[in-house]
Design a protein around this motif. Sequence first.
Motif, mmCIF file in Angstrom:
data_model
loop_
_atom_site.group_PDB
_atom_site.id
_atom_site.type_symbol
_atom_site.label_atom_id
_atom_site.label_comp_id
_atom_site.label_asym_id
_atom_site.label_seq_id
_atom_site.Cartn_x
_atom_site.Cartn_y
_atom_site.Cartn_z
ATOM 1 N N THR A 11 0.853 -1.188 0.000
ATOM 2 C CA THR A 11 0.000 0.000 0.000
ATOM 3 C C THR A 11 0.882 1.229 0.000
ATOM 4 N N GLY A 12 0.423 2.290 -0.668
ATOM 5 C CA GLY A 12 1.208 3.513 -0.755
ATOM 6 C C GLY A 12 2.387 3.398 -1.688
ATOM 7 N N VAL A 13 2.258 2.582 -2.737
ATOM 8 C CA VAL A 13 3.364 2.329 -3.665
ATOM 9 C C VAL A 13 2.833 2.366 -5.094
ATOM 10 N N GLU A 14 3.610 2.947 -5.992
ATOM 11 C CA GLU A 14 3.273 2.862 -7.407
ATOM 12 C C GLU A 14 3.457 1.418 -7.868
ATOM 13 N N HIS A 15 2.474 0.886 -8.558
ATOM 14 C CA HIS A 15 2.494 -0.535 -8.876
ATOM 15 C C HIS A 15 3.670 -0.896 -9.786
ATOM 16 N N GLU A 16 3.949 -0.079 -10.752
ATOM 17 C CA GLU A 16 5.043 -0.385 -11.676
ATOM 18 C C GLU A 16 6.377 -0.425 -10.946
ATOM 19 N N ALA A 17 6.589 0.546 -10.056
ATOM 20 C CA ALA A 17 7.831 0.551 -9.287
ATOM 21 C C ALA A 17 7.913 -0.657 -8.369
ATOM 22 N N LEU A 18 6.775 -1.049 -7.807
ATOM 23 C CA LEU A 18 6.737 -2.224 -6.944
ATOM 24 C C LEU A 18 7.134 -3.477 -7.709
ATOM 25 N N VAL A 19 6.549 -3.667 -8.877
ATOM 26 C CA VAL A 19 6.846 -4.855 -9.677
ATOM 27 C C VAL A 19 8.314 -4.882 -10.073
ATOM 28 N N ASN A 20 8.856 -3.735 -10.457
ATOM 29 C CA ASN A 20 10.264 -3.677 -10.853
ATOM 30 C C ASN A 20 11.196 -4.045 -9.696
#
Length: 497
Positions: free
Chosen positions: A252-261
């Motif tokens: 939570t509180g994270v950009e999804h693309e950055a999280l996946v990377n």
Amino acid sequence: KKRVEERETMFPLVIKLNTRYATKSKTQQIRGITTSVREPLFYAPNLEAPVNLPSQLETTVLEGGTKVMSVDKASPITSLSVYVKAGSRYETSQTTHATSFLKHLSLKGTNEKSAIRLVRDLEHIGGNFQTHISRDYISYHISSLIRYPAKSPSAANFQIAAETLRFILNPLLLEFEVERTRLIVAREAEQHHANLKTRVLELAHAEAFRDSGLGRPLYPTPDYVKAITNRHLHHYVSNYYYPGDRIKIVATGVEHEALVNTVKPLFANASLQGKFRELKKYTTPLVVDSDPATPPSFVGSGITVRTSTPGDVTHIALAFPGYSITSKEYVSLSVLAEILGSGVSSMITGPGQCCRFSSTIYQNIIQHYPTVREASVFHSAYTDTGIFGVYLSVSDTKGKEVIAALREVLKDTTKTLGEEELVRGQRGVVNRLLRSVSSDRVGLAELLATVGKTEEEFVSAVQGVTLNDVVSVAKAVFATTPVLAAVGDVRGIPRIN
């Protein structure tokens, strides 16, 4: 501007010494750290209309089956959680309480990092670490001010949090650490054994899901704590922590693309890593029972089980079959639980307790039977089934009388429900959910990982429940014969029929 001047007046030395803080602009000093979702709001102060902050759930499946889920919440706190499908339901007679041991061994050293390095890394990012176990999952959580859009200076901190959660899935399982943990789990077992409410609920669970994994104890018991070794724990981790499709990553509180990377290099094609040198001295293979072949279902209808203990209080659990946590009926059953009385007692025990005086159980049981010390609805839902029931604490051997009255009240519920009760139940569910989500990021992660919905979606589902939905669920549940479990002074407790 005035706020900045006041802050500089009050904390001049702090701002001067903290170079990281002092180098920020006046605007950033006031604003602090927030998630990427809220950034446009601060730089657009002249908005003429309210801004909607959607919390859309985004999902990606990595190679190997690991599911990555995230919601970019408007909060300064970022949370990262890993859910592993390795709850107590997957334990066998040899590995009973493996989850209780692994909960405490999570920061005792991994194949990649020592115990002190794990703790120092968490201190470095200011992280709050938690481990939870349930019958479906064992979960690990880190929450901190580790905001992570693509160009954030705290990206390295988020990388540390992700690495820590990945490495925890490769525990060292050293013998001396297992022995030290055994003492902790043994103390927990004594505490749970002394809690008669916990014992009666566990007893009802065991009878309701007899001969299946859900019938396994969630809380440690003294008999099994002594038997488990690091060989059993290694077997459990290697068989139920992996492959990757048993893992869910929730943020939570994270950009999804950055999280996946970030998590892709760590969790793609996940497998157990480590040499486990201490286990090489064993030459004979470890013999462990396979999973129970019986599918988990409510099979305890009509069973009465009684355990006598010293004292004059009777603890009673009347358990009915429920629904899985992903079913539509689960939401309706949650509303029914609030209508009946989820957590009422004969005394006001905290803020908001008085509003439950209008609940069905309080009006029809507690007010009419002064010997009832506590009465509450318990509702547990799992990935494929569930359990629903009422817990009672009764003194002066009045258990038989109260049980008969309770069964009549539950039968009449389908005839007496109205729109007023429906609205009260819906508000109770929403209030309980929002308090859980707002007070602890783990509550939101739990909702995303188990139910698969954001709080807005779940609230919408609750508000969409109709009176007919609740009545039909109540009829289906109370038409079955329950499990009756009693612990304490069990004199006079009848057999259920």
